[in-house]
Enzyme design. Structure first.
Site, PDB file in Angstrom:
ATOM      1  N   PHE A   1      31.071  29.746   8.047  1.00  0.00           N
ATOM      2  CA  PHE A   1      32.116  28.806   8.456  1.00  0.00           C
ATOM      3  C   PHE A   1      32.709  28.114   7.231  1.00  0.00           C
ATOM      4  CE2 PHE A   1      32.679  24.389  10.513  1.00  0.00           C
ATOM      5  CZ  PHE A   1      33.956  24.668  10.961  1.00  0.00           C
TER       6      PHE A   1
ATOM      7  N   SER B   1      24.646  31.521   6.839  1.00  0.00           N
ATOM      8  CA  SER B   1      25.027  30.767   8.035  1.00  0.00           C
ATOM      9  C   SER B   1      25.552  31.718   9.117  1.00  0.00           C
ATOM     10  CB  SER B   1      26.039  29.689   7.664  1.00  0.00           C
ATOM     11  OG  SER B   1      26.227  28.784   8.726  1.00  0.00           O
ATOM     12  N   LEU B   2      26.828  31.636   9.488  1.00  0.00           N
ATOM     13  CA  LEU B   2      27.383  32.582  10.452  1.00  0.00           C
ATOM     14  C   LEU B   2      27.298  34.013   9.925  1.00  0.00           C
ATOM     15  CD1 LEU B   2      30.653  30.842  11.800  1.00  0.00           C
ATOM     16  CD2 LEU B   2      28.498  31.205  13.023  1.00  0.00           C
TER      17      LEU B   2
ATOM     18  N   ASP C   1      19.767  30.512   5.794  1.00  0.00           N
ATOM     19  CA  ASP C   1      19.924  29.465   6.798  1.00  0.00           C
ATOM     20  C   ASP C   1      20.913  29.890   7.888  1.00  0.00           C
ATOM     21  OD1 ASP C   1      18.711  27.020   7.490  1.00  0.00           O
ATOM     22  OD2 ASP C   1      20.586  25.959   7.165  1.00  0.00           O
TER      23      ASP C   1
ATOM     24  N   HIS D   1      21.753  22.585   4.215  1.00  0.00           N
ATOM     25  CA  HIS D   1      22.200  23.898   4.685  1.00  0.00           C
ATOM     26  C   HIS D   1      22.422  24.843   3.503  1.00  0.00           C
ATOM     27  CE1 HIS D   1      23.646  26.616   7.694  1.00  0.00           C
ATOM     28  NE2 HIS D   1      24.932  26.523   7.383  1.00  0.00           N
TER      29      HIS D   1
END
Length: 451
Positions: free
Chosen positions: A78, A154-155, A178, A248
């Site tokens: 993101f 992430s994504l 993460d 993150h």
């Protein structure tokens, strides 16, 4: 989710750079994030032949991509401001430093750039389809699935999982940094990253209480500092944007540290962070035991040990320092006391070498229980690894502000390195620790037959 919404609301304007000679990661403005962006995936290839100037490639134009070598795809997540990831360049160069490979940045900033997280999340499967089409053509040209490695942030971690599912788990490796939690927590395996998505899946969880995914998603799941608050990150909203993204992003920087020769982070397979902190899970690496898993790029060295497990999954814990390269050095402090009554408290140990370098460890996560003639083994974590210790200091504390001060009568103290078990163990005998008073002494070598 609350931290996510705060994060979006605090984003500031990012201006676009003028066109550059070499292709670069798509840079968009905050205005683009507000109005939204349609999906467009750009693949940029770096090799040791063109490590400073990318080549834009696609399913018909492969540039310098060598089909016989490992190909590592980097998939970001993101992007609520439209700016390029600040860590991308370091990751590309670090990978090329450790191995002669193809490194492909999967730039889906047009699609990931939006202030509405749900909109970016909804495009993840489409990005995976684009990657699938490209890898299919690589296979036609002679590439092997064994040599395909996807690093997803992430994504991007779930995008990697979707790609892996389309190849029935035959990709060589997936690393999830993460993996995103919001909208994915609690989802079934087909809707997220899963251990079966590649021949080896390793995951670093650094923000499980906010933006990251809490539960295990790989063959080995690493939880730095328990996966929660990371040292050096702001503890309150007064830290600004860093408060929302620091934990993150730490997964990426920990992975980067594994690409440097001066930092090799060891993790310890364990059922819980508490058990790790209490020194119950640090037997790997000793004779007749399996090696300890390493975090990051070399994590796949441990997959042979995982084959012996059913299912081949494990959790591993470790602590880090506040600053790069984040390495922590583990020691055991073995203490035998001879107090008549039980003592409960914490120990602070400080090491100093002849050059004057000092490193300290506060073992205060929970009170230790000292009983007469019972050995207590405390796991100490130091930011420096002093090869030759000249002096040691100990402080005993019950944590009580009022009330009587206690003594801890130490029959024997022993210091032993976990990272370097071949080093001589250091001992001291017959110490009396007055509560909250530092006791400094010179250690002596422990008898060699002593365990």
């Amino acid at each position: 989710m609350l931290r996510l919404y705060f994060f979006i609301s605090l984003m500031c304007l990012v201006k676009s750079d003028p066109d550059e000679t070499c292709p670069s990661f798509t840079r968009l403005s905050f205005h683009s994030a507000v109005v939204g962006t349609g999906l467009n995936v750009k693949l940029m290839l770096y090799t040791r032949k063109n490590r400073t100037c990318a080549q834009v490639i696609n399913s018909t134009v492969f540039g310098n991509l060598n089909m016989t070598k490992k190909t590592t795809f980097i998939v970001h997540g993101f992007r609520p401001t439209g700016s390029p990831p600040v860590w991308m360049e370091d990751l590309v160069q670090g990978l090329l430093d450790v191995e002669d490979m193809n490194v492909v940045i999967v730039d889906w900033n047009r699609g990931a750039t939006t202030v509405i997280y749900n909109h970016a999340s909804s495009k993840t499967r489409k990005v995976a389809n684009v990657l699938k089409e490209f890898i299919d053509q690589m296979l036609v040209k002679g590439a092997s699935l064994d040599n395909i490695y996807i690093i997803g942030v992430s994504l991007g971690a779930h995008i990697a999982g979707f790609v892996g599912k389309m190849y029935n788990g035959q990709l060589g490796r997936i690393t999830g940094l993460d993996p995103a939690g919001p909208l994915f927590n609690g989802r079934p395996p087909e809707d997220r990253l899963d251990p079966g998505d590649a021949q080896f899946v390793d995951v670093i969880h650094s923000d499980i209480d906010a933006l990251g995914y809490r539960e295990p998603l790989g063959n080995i799941d690493f939880y730095p500092n328990g996966g929660l608050d990371q040292p050096g990150c702001p503890k309150t909203i007064l830290g600004g944007l860093k408060y929302f993204k620091c934990d993150h992003q730490r997964s990426v920087y920990l992975y980067l540290s594994s690409l440097r020769e001066n930092c090799s982070i060891t993790a310890y397979p364990c059922d819980s962070y508490r058990d790790y902190r209490n020194g119950k899970c640090v037997n790997c690496g000793i004779p007749q035991k399996e090696s300890c898993p390493l975090l990051g790029y070399y994590a796949d060295h441990w997959k042979e040990y995982l084959k012996q497990k059913n299912p081949p999954m494990t959790k591993a814990f470790f602590d880090t320092a506040e600053e790069k390269p984040y390495c922590i050095y583990h020691y055991f402090v073995d203490i035998i006391t001879w107090n008549k009554n039980i003592r409960r408290g914490s120990i602070t140990i400080k090491l100093k070498d002849k050059a004057g370098n000092i490193t300290e460890s506060k073992i205060n996560h929970e009170p230790a229980i000292f009983q007469k003639y019972h050995q207590v083994s405390l796991l100490a974590r130091f930011n420096q690894d002093l090869d030759k210790v000249a002096t040691i200091s100990l402080v005993f504390s019950t944590g009580s502000v009022i009330g009587p001060k206690y003594k801890l009568r130490v029959l024997r103290m022993k210091l032993r390195s976990l990272a370097h078990p071949e080093r001589p163990q250091l001992c001291r005998y017959d110490l009396v620790l007055m509560e909250n008073i530092e006791n400094v002494f010179q250690p002596i070598l422990c008898p060699k037959l002593q365990m």
